[in-house]
Design an enzyme around this catalytic site. Sequence first.
Site: not given
Length: 274
Positions: A138-139
Site C-alpha cells: 500500500l502507498d
Amino acid sequence: GTSREYDARMEERNRERYAGRKDVKLPKTFPGAEQEGERLQKVLARAGYGSRRACEELIEQARVEVNGEIVLEQGLRVDPEKDEIRVDGLTVATQSYQFFALNKPAGVVSTMEDPEGRQCLGDYVTNRETRLFHVGRLDTETEGVILLTNHGELAHRLTHPKYGVQKVYLAHIIGPIPRDLGKQLKDGIQLEDGYARADHFRVVEQTGKHYMVEVTLHEGRKHIVRRMLAEAGFPVESLVRTSFGPIALGDQKSGWLRRLSNTEVGMLMREVEL
C-alpha cells in the site's frame, strides 16, 4: 445382452476368488510402518479447527475430504506434506503457516524492514520466528488492510495479475463531482502506462463538497487509485483499502494485527486455486 451376463458372471467369479483372502495381512516392509503419517483429527486440530474431539465431529459430519474423497472413518493417517485436506470444500493450511491482516496506518512503509528507520510493517509483527511476506503493498500514506503470511506461494499468487484479486478502496475527494464519474472510471482512464479500469464505483457519503467514494478494482499497479482519480480531476485527500479479496477490514482498529480465520484462509486459497 449377453455381454452384460458375461460381465456379471466374471464379477461373481472374481468375488469368489478373492472372498477368502479378504483379511490376509500383507507384511509391513519395516517395523512401525503402520504408524506412518499422522491422524487426521490431530492434523486438523493443529491447523486450528478446534479440539481433537471437535475435529472428530467434523469427520463424522462428512465435512472433511482427503485427496478428493470424503473421509468417514476416524483415525485415518495422512501426510500433511502431500495429502490435500479440505473442510467444507476449502483447503486446510496444514503446515505451520501463518496468515494475518494488518490495518496499516498512514505513514507506515509497506516493507518488512526499513534501513532509514521509518515505521514499517515489520514493526507490527512481534512473533518473528517465521519470516513473513507482505502481500503486495500500500502507498505509505494509504491506510487499510494488508495481508502478511509466511506462505510464499500464496503471497505470490495473490498479487499476480492472472488471478485478478479484487480490492476495495474508500477515497476522500473534494467535489462537486460529475454524474458520470463512475462511468468514466469503469470505461477506463488513460494513464501513462496504459488504461486503468474500475470494476465498481459508488458515492458512500457526501457532506457539502466532501465526498467519500468507493472504488473497486483488480488492478495492482502502483498508486493506481490515486492516479485514476487525479487524472479524472479529483486528487485524493485520503485513501483506505477496506478489503483485499474476501478479507474485509471491518471494524479492525488502525495499527491492529489479527490472525485470519481458517475460513478466510480457505477463501483466499480458493481465490488463487491453491
